[in-house]
Design a protein around this motif. Structure first.
Motif, mmCIF file in Angstrom:
data_model
loop_
_atom_site.group_PDB
_atom_site.id
_atom_site.type_symbol
_atom_site.label_atom_id
_atom_site.label_comp_id
_atom_site.label_asym_id
_atom_site.label_seq_id
_atom_site.Cartn_x
_atom_site.Cartn_y
_atom_site.Cartn_z
ATOM 1 N N GLY A 176 -8.368 -12.156 15.042
ATOM 2 C CA GLY A 176 -9.007 -11.811 16.503
ATOM 3 C C GLY A 176 -8.583 -11.660 17.638
ATOM 4 N N THR A 177 -7.393 -12.774 17.834
ATOM 5 C CA THR A 177 -6.779 -12.802 19.159
ATOM 6 C C THR A 177 -6.083 -11.376 19.534
ATOM 7 N N GLN A 178 -6.565 -11.148 20.825
ATOM 8 C CA GLN A 178 -5.931 -9.848 21.393
ATOM 9 C C GLN A 178 -4.720 -10.258 22.101
ATOM 10 N N ASP A 202 4.832 -16.568 11.636
ATOM 11 C CA ASP A 202 3.530 -16.479 10.734
ATOM 12 C C ASP A 202 2.517 -16.931 11.642
ATOM 13 N N ALA A 203 2.766 -17.893 12.506
ATOM 14 C CA ALA A 203 1.447 -18.287 13.193
ATOM 15 C C ALA A 203 0.780 -17.132 14.262
ATOM 16 N N LEU A 204 1.789 -16.423 14.790
ATOM 17 C CA LEU A 204 1.188 -15.211 15.678
ATOM 18 C C LEU A 204 0.401 -14.239 14.716
ATOM 19 N N LYS A 205 0.937 -13.901 13.404
ATOM 20 C CA LYS A 205 0.256 -13.154 12.536
ATOM 21 C C LYS A 205 -1.076 -13.482 12.401
ATOM 22 N N ARG A 206 -0.918 -14.986 11.947
ATOM 23 C CA ARG A 206 -2.572 -15.460 11.571
ATOM 24 C C ARG A 206 -3.495 -15.221 12.980
ATOM 25 N N LEU A 207 -3.006 -15.533 13.797
ATOM 26 C CA LEU A 207 -3.891 -15.555 15.456
ATOM 27 C C LEU A 207 -4.253 -14.269 15.561
ATOM 28 N N TYR A 264 2.390 -21.319 17.411
ATOM 29 C CA TYR A 264 2.493 -22.511 16.254
ATOM 30 C C TYR A 264 1.706 -23.672 16.984
ATOM 31 N N ASP A 265 1.955 -24.094 18.261
ATOM 32 C CA ASP A 265 1.533 -25.243 18.741
ATOM 33 C C ASP A 265 0.092 -24.626 19.236
ATOM 34 N N ASP A 266 -0.012 -23.680 19.670
ATOM 35 C CA ASP A 266 -1.525 -23.091 20.375
ATOM 36 C C ASP A 266 -2.584 -22.958 19.325
ATOM 37 N N GLU A 267 -1.860 -22.503 18.226
ATOM 38 C CA GLU A 267 -2.963 -22.468 17.051
ATOM 39 C C GLU A 267 -3.534 -23.790 16.577
ATOM 40 N N LYS A 268 -2.731 -24.826 16.521
ATOM 41 C CA LYS A 268 -2.950 -26.101 16.544
ATOM 42 C C LYS A 268 -3.812 -26.748 17.315
ATOM 43 N N LEU A 269 -3.806 -26.339 18.360
ATOM 44 C CA LEU A 269 -4.600 -27.022 19.550
ATOM 45 C C LEU A 269 -5.789 -26.354 19.627
ATOM 46 N N GLY A 270 -6.073 -25.218 19.047
ATOM 47 C CA GLY A 270 -7.261 -24.249 18.741
ATOM 48 C C GLY A 270 -7.621 -23.626 20.070
ATOM 49 N N PHE A 271 -6.614 -23.115 20.976
ATOM 50 C CA PHE A 271 -7.179 -22.641 22.038
ATOM 51 C C PHE A 271 -7.571 -21.061 21.601
ATOM 52 N N ASN A 272 -7.449 -20.314 20.589
ATOM 53 C CA ASN A 272 -7.988 -19.237 20.177
ATOM 54 C C ASN A 272 -9.427 -19.138 19.687
ATOM 55 N N LYS A 273 -10.062 -20.399 19.556
ATOM 56 C CA LYS A 273 -11.419 -20.771 19.320
ATOM 57 C C LYS A 273 -12.118 -20.603 20.782
#
Ligand code: CA
Length: 364
Positions: free
Chosen positions: A294-296, A285-290, A218-227
């Protein structure tokens, strides 16, 4: 209303208030505190836990005791909250005690130590296992009274640009990692970086660091690390159930009436469980979205985990040889941890292991 009737009614009220008013005025003074958070406002879960404390305290005192929460960097940088509370710049702060292991490694036990306690066990240690008393003794050296006031649950292991296949892949890796784990993982060649939550993304984006961990989906998605990093490793073995604490300046705490002290204690206890519940709901839900984007998702290889496990306990033993305060808390914590593990292996582990691996029951 006739004047006579009004006077009679008012008289009843006045009589009642002459008894109660002085006592209330004396025990419910108006108090305004500033709380320095280590976290950015955008992280509603972890930053929000301090706001939960403030809201509950205000409501329970009819607005007499107000705590205003400031984001990391507004009054002091996110990693200097302990100092600001200690020297009275602010009356209280909301932070993770392991940010200050550079002052004394013992402070890490107030939050999380690698391969230590999960959220349940940390809560047990703090509420009934002797942890709170031990850590309050430690915090006295900093003129601080601390309260458990938030937990994230087991964290993720972080975002990596390259895969970690063997222990050798850790060598030279510039990794933003929280707390005492930096010292542990440096034994395996990692160059640990302590960076406040709001400042991690630019470092990872620019390539100043190779990898970063923060909390969870949830936080990591908000901080945009997946980009900026593709591989998302688990678990964060250094944070089985890290506690966030409200640090309160000792002198300011002593000035509070007994009722306010109790209200503050209860507000923190509520924030402690509420933050954990909120993360557990939001992370699903955040994990599903990530993963959908495309996050591995990758587990740390077992030999990497095993090497880190060994490095953690080697580091503890070394630290205990030169740091008396650390030794005292470490020995008590270790004993609690080992006994708690014995118990958790029986019911909790068997339950978890079965339900997470069994095929779902067939529909009848
Ligand atoms: Ca973390």
């Amino acid at each position: 209303m006739k004047r006579r009737q009004f006077l009679a009614t008012a008289g009843v009220g006045a009589a009642a208030s002459t008894i109660a008013a002085p006592a209330i005025a004396q025990s419910a003074p108006e108090i305004q505190w500033r709380c320095a958070s280590s976290f950015p406002k955008s992280l509603d879960t972890i930053f929000g836990a301090a706001e939960t404390v403030a809201k509950m305290v205000s409501e329970a005192t009819d607005g007499k005791f107000q705590i205003r929460v400031f984001a990391g960097g507004e009054i002091v940088p996110g990693l200097q909250v302990l100092d600001a509370v200690q020297n009275g710049t602010v009356q209280c702060g909301h932070t993770v005690s392991y940010y200050y292991v550079g002052k004394d490694a013992t402070l890490g036990f107030d939050a999380s130590m690698p391969f230590g306690l999960n959220a349940r066990q940390q809560m047990a240690w703090m509420t009934h296992g002797g942890g709170l008393e031990l850590m309050r003794e430690v915090f006295k050296n900093y003129n601080i009274v601390q309260f458990p006031a938030g937990n994230t649950g087991t964290q993720m292991g972080g975002w990596f640009r390259k895969e970690i296949k063997t222990v050798d892949d850790l060598k030279g890796l510039k990794f933003r990692i929280g707390g005492y784990a930096g010292k542990v993982i440096s034994k395996l060649g990692v160059v640990p970086q302590q960076i406040a939550g709001g400042d991690i993304y630019p470092s990872l984006e620019k390539g100043t660091i190779d990898a970063a961990e923060w909390v969870g989906p949830y936080d990591d998605e908000k901080l945009g690390f997946n980009k900026v990093a593709k591989y998302y490793y688990y678990p964060g073995w250094w944070e089985g159930g890290p506690q966030v604490s409200l640090l309160v300046n000792q002198g300011e705490y002593e000035k509070l009436p007994k009722a306010y002290k109790s209200i503050l204690d209860q507000a923190c206890a509520y924030a402690n469980t509420s933050m954990l519940g909120k993360y557990d709901v939001q992370n699903m839900d955040a994990l599903k979205r990530l993963v959908g984007a495309g996050t591995q998702l990758k587990p740390f290889p077992r030999d990497v985990m095993q090497a880190c496990y060994q490095a953690a306990f080697d580091t503890y033993e070394e630290e205990a040889k030169t740091n008396e305060r650390f030794k005292k808390v470490y020995e008590a914590w270790r004993k609690f941890r080992d006994e708690e593990y014995l118990w958790f292996r029986v019911a909790e582990y068997s339950f978890d292991q079965f339900v997470y691996s069994a095929p779902p029951p067939k529909k009848s």
